[in-house]
Design a protein around this motif. Structure first.
Motif, PDB file in Angstrom:
ATOM      1  N   GLU A  35      -7.608   3.481  14.712  1.00  0.00           N
ATOM      2  CA  GLU A  35      -7.974   2.764  13.489  1.00  0.00           C
ATOM      3  C   GLU A  35      -9.496   2.703  13.281  1.00  0.00           C
ATOM      4  N   GLY A  36     -10.260   2.852  14.317  1.00  0.00           N
ATOM      5  CA  GLY A  36     -11.719   2.863  14.188  1.00  0.00           C
ATOM      6  C   GLY A  36     -12.237   4.078  13.435  1.00  0.00           C
ATOM      7  N   PHE A  37     -11.397   5.070  13.290  1.00  0.00           N
ATOM      8  CA  PHE A  37     -11.791   6.297  12.597  1.00  0.00           C
ATOM      9  C   PHE A  37     -11.001   6.504  11.307  1.00  0.00           C
ATOM     10  N   SER A  38     -10.368   5.455  10.848  1.00  0.00           N
ATOM     11  CA  SER A  38      -9.594   5.578   9.622  1.00  0.00           C
ATOM     12  C   SER A  38     -10.528   5.671   8.414  1.00  0.00           C
ATOM     13  N   ARG A  39      -9.989   6.181   7.329  1.00  0.00           N
ATOM     14  CA  ARG A  39     -10.771   6.358   6.105  1.00  0.00           C
ATOM     15  C   ARG A  39     -11.024   5.017   5.436  1.00  0.00           C
ATOM     16  N   LEU A  40     -12.166   4.894   4.795  1.00  0.00           N
ATOM     17  CA  LEU A  40     -12.462   3.692   4.032  1.00  0.00           C
ATOM     18  C   LEU A  40     -11.622   3.636   2.764  1.00  0.00           C
ATOM     19  N   ASP A  41     -11.337   4.805   2.209  1.00  0.00           N
ATOM     20  CA  ASP A  41     -10.536   4.902   0.993  1.00  0.00           C
ATOM     21  C   ASP A  41      -9.245   5.636   1.345  1.00  0.00           C
ATOM     22  N   SER A  42      -8.148   4.937   1.360  1.00  0.00           N
ATOM     23  CA  SER A  42      -6.887   5.558   1.761  1.00  0.00           C
ATOM     24  C   SER A  42      -6.137   6.210   0.602  1.00  0.00           C
ATOM     25  N   ALA A  43      -6.738   6.206  -0.588  1.00  0.00           N
ATOM     26  CA  ALA A  43      -6.092   6.838  -1.746  1.00  0.00           C
ATOM     27  C   ALA A  43      -5.955   8.343  -1.512  1.00  0.00           C
ATOM     28  N   ASP A  44      -4.986   8.932  -2.157  1.00  0.00           N
ATOM     29  CA  ASP A  44      -4.760  10.367  -2.075  1.00  0.00           C
ATOM     30  C   ASP A  44      -6.018  11.115  -2.515  1.00  0.00           C
ATOM     31  N   ASP A  45      -6.362  12.189  -1.823  1.00  0.00           N
ATOM     32  CA  ASP A  45      -7.562  12.972  -2.154  1.00  0.00           C
ATOM     33  C   ASP A  45      -7.543  13.495  -3.578  1.00  0.00           C
ATOM     34  N   SER A  46      -6.370  13.805  -4.098  1.00  0.00           N
ATOM     35  CA  SER A  46      -6.297  14.348  -5.454  1.00  0.00           C
ATOM     36  C   SER A  46      -6.831  13.354  -6.482  1.00  0.00           C
TER      37      SER A  46
END
Length: 134
Positions: free
Chosen positions: A38-49
């Motif tokens: 979890e320390g390396f999770s994305r700040l924005d979890s929205a789909d890349d598209s």
């Protein structure tokens, strides 16, 4: 340190960052071992598209990273007459126009996330929008 003439920011000298890391790692040396996934999770979890829906026409990494990647691919990796798949392509390519001409590249097909950016890339012979995360 080197002072960036555009920004005035002090940048590390060549090799300074690499020299700060140990040559070998074990669990005792690894400062990230306790962080967990979890320390390396994305700040924005929205789909890349969603992020790539609107064209941005910007580089997503700094200028030195772009130059290093482009130089490596154009000058060391490609051979005369190659056909190239330019992954994560955009309005710019990972290949220089000079290398395309010098190496007589037959085809440079781009895969990227935004049709307007890809269609603005003069080096691509063809392109397709494709989310490589799916």
């Amino acid at each position: 340190s080197i002072k960036d003439p555009k920004t005035g920011i002090l940048l590390p000298e060549a090799g300074e960052i690499e020299g700060a890391f140990p040559a070998t790692w074990d669990d005792d040396d690894n400062p990230f071992i306790s962080m967990g996934k979890e320390g390396f999770s994305r700040l924005d979890s929205a789909d890349d598209s969603v992020f790539y829906t609107d064209p941005r026409f910007v580089e997503h990494v700094d200028e030195n990273a772009v130059k290093a990647m482009t130089s490596y691919i154009s000058d060391r990796f490609l051979e005369r007459g190659d056909t190239v798949l330019d992954l994560c392509s955009s309005w710019t390519s990972h290949i220089t126009a000079q290398s395309k001409d010098r190496l007589e590249l037959k085809r440079i097909a781009g895969l990227g996330m935004n049709s307007k950016e890809l269609s603005s890339n003069p080096l691509l012979t063809d392109w397709a929008v494709l989310d490589l995360n799916k």
